[in-house]
Design a protein around this motif. Sequence first.
Motif, PDB file in Angstrom:
ATOM      1  N   CYS A   1       0.823  -1.209   0.000  1.00  0.00           N
ATOM      2  CA  CYS A   1       0.000   0.000   0.000  1.00  0.00           C
ATOM      3  C   CYS A   1       0.856   1.258   0.000  1.00  0.00           C
ATOM      4  O   CYS A   1       0.474   2.280  -0.592  1.00  0.00           O
ATOM      5  CB  CYS A   1      -0.946  -0.016   1.192  1.00  0.00           C
ATOM      6  N   LYS A   2       2.003   1.203   0.644  1.00  0.00           N
ATOM      7  CA  LYS A   2       2.924   2.347   0.592  1.00  0.00           C
ATOM      8  C   LYS A   2       3.400   2.587  -0.830  1.00  0.00           C
ATOM      9  O   LYS A   2       3.482   3.733  -1.292  1.00  0.00           O
ATOM     10  CB  LYS A   2       4.121   2.090   1.519  1.00  0.00           C
TER      11      LYS A   2
ATOM     12  N   ASN B   1      -8.460   4.406 -13.371  1.00  0.00           N
ATOM     13  CA  ASN B   1      -9.079   3.226 -12.760  1.00  0.00           C
ATOM     14  C   ASN B   1      -8.104   2.550 -11.802  1.00  0.00           C
ATOM     15  O   ASN B   1      -6.974   2.251 -12.181  1.00  0.00           O
ATOM     16  CB  ASN B   1      -9.502   2.217 -13.832  1.00  0.00           C
ATOM     17  N   LEU B   2      -8.554   2.305 -10.584  1.00  0.00           N
ATOM     18  CA  LEU B   2      -7.755   1.594  -9.593  1.00  0.00           C
ATOM     19  C   LEU B   2      -8.559   0.408  -9.089  1.00  0.00           C
ATOM     20  O   LEU B   2      -9.621   0.583  -8.495  1.00  0.00           O
ATOM     21  CB  LEU B   2      -7.386   2.517  -8.437  1.00  0.00           C
ATOM     22  N   GLU B   3      -8.075  -0.796  -9.340  1.00  0.00           N
ATOM     23  CA  GLU B   3      -8.787  -2.015  -8.966  1.00  0.00           C
ATOM     24  C   GLU B   3      -7.872  -2.917  -8.144  1.00  0.00           C
ATOM     25  O   GLU B   3      -6.830  -3.359  -8.618  1.00  0.00           O
ATOM     26  CB  GLU B   3      -9.271  -2.757 -10.219  1.00  0.00           C
ATOM     27  N   LEU B   4      -8.284  -3.182  -6.918  1.00  0.00           N
ATOM     28  CA  LEU B   4      -7.600  -4.115  -6.035  1.00  0.00           C
ATOM     29  C   LEU B   4      -8.591  -5.225  -5.714  1.00  0.00           C
ATOM     30  O   LEU B   4      -9.626  -4.966  -5.098  1.00  0.00           O
ATOM     31  CB  LEU B   4      -7.142  -3.423  -4.757  1.00  0.00           C
ATOM     32  N   ASN B   5      -8.269  -6.436  -6.117  1.00  0.00           N
ATOM     33  CA  ASN B   5      -9.234  -7.536  -6.016  1.00  0.00           C
ATOM     34  C   ASN B   5      -8.667  -8.671  -5.178  1.00  0.00           C
ATOM     35  O   ASN B   5      -7.623  -9.227  -5.486  1.00  0.00           O
ATOM     36  CB  ASN B   5      -9.575  -8.054  -7.419  1.00  0.00           C
ATOM     37  N   GLY B   6      -9.379  -9.000  -4.113  1.00  0.00           N
ATOM     38  CA  GLY B   6      -9.030 -10.179  -3.329  1.00  0.00           C
ATOM     39  C   GLY B   6      -7.867 -10.013  -2.380  1.00  0.00           C
ATOM     40  O   GLY B   6      -7.309 -11.011  -1.918  1.00  0.00           O
ATOM     41  N   LEU B   7      -7.485  -8.784  -2.066  1.00  0.00           N
ATOM     42  CA  LEU B   7      -6.402  -8.556  -1.119  1.00  0.00           C
ATOM     43  C   LEU B   7      -6.974  -8.323   0.275  1.00  0.00           C
ATOM     44  O   LEU B   7      -8.020  -7.697   0.426  1.00  0.00           O
ATOM     45  CB  LEU B   7      -5.571  -7.338  -1.530  1.00  0.00           C
ATOM     46  N   VAL B   8      -6.284  -8.824   1.284  1.00  0.00           N
ATOM     47  CA  VAL B   8      -6.717  -8.599   2.660  1.00  0.00           C
ATOM     48  C   VAL B   8      -6.152  -7.257   3.123  1.00  0.00           C
ATOM     49  O   VAL B   8      -4.982  -7.150   3.482  1.00  0.00           O
ATOM     50  CB  VAL B   8      -6.229  -9.728   3.584  1.00  0.00           C
ATOM     51  N   LEU B   9      -6.992  -6.236   3.074  1.00  0.00           N
ATOM     52  CA  LEU B   9      -6.562  -4.883   3.408  1.00  0.00           C
ATOM     53  C   LEU B   9      -7.056  -4.519   4.803  1.00  0.00           C
ATOM     54  O   LEU B   9      -8.262  -4.548   5.068  1.00  0.00           O
ATOM     55  CB  LEU B   9      -7.090  -3.881   2.388  1.00  0.00           C
TER      56      LEU B   9
END
Length: 223
Positions: free
Chosen positions: A62-63, A77-85
């Motif tokens: 994330c940094k 477009n910013l897509e983050l899929n399936g990450l444990v945030l």
Amino acid sequence: MSCQNQGRLETMLLPSVTLPFYWAASKHKHSRQCSGRSCDRNKVYRSRVPAIRNKDVTLQLCKALKCCVSVSGALRNLELNGLVLRESDLTMLTKGWNKLATWVHLCLANCPPGDGGLEIICQGVKNSTTLKTVNFTGCNLTWQGADHMAKILKYQTTRRHEATWAESLRSRRPELDCMAGLRRITLNCNTLIGDLGASALAESLSEDLWLRDNPLEKQTSEN
């Protein structure tokens, strides 16, 4: 990470790291090594946890993303899929979002931030003048998360009415399609939203003349 551009970075896709073959091979190898002797279950469990789920790894990721988006002048477009945030990850990301003036779409599908994480996200995007669509499919939200989203909708609706009123004083016709604020919100597969969350969203939408779509598929309502 997948980037689509023609001279400029416009789309950043970061799906979940998929290592099914590695996990299967590692599991098979470990099971053979442990046959005939007892193994420490805690060690077995730790060996199966992918590195991308480690809190230190996600924070560093994330940094890096924060640095990328904060200097981008074309990211849409910013897509983050399936990450444990976790909440610390999202706090870091929002620092980059606050400096992003070109994005129109945010997708955090299947990244279970929970209600606390969604509150952080909402505070980070509520004043965005360019963001139009958000996707929080499968984000483990409850009625409290829906209430956070409803508050943002009410806030943006008030800002739009103020802008419309200001334009009318100048004898101008307001350009509704050009006004800032969200146009589409996707909250599919959040089965814990229930009737309370649905009611909060419905109330916030009663005076919103700009939101085009608000999918709420596969929800569970209370009887």
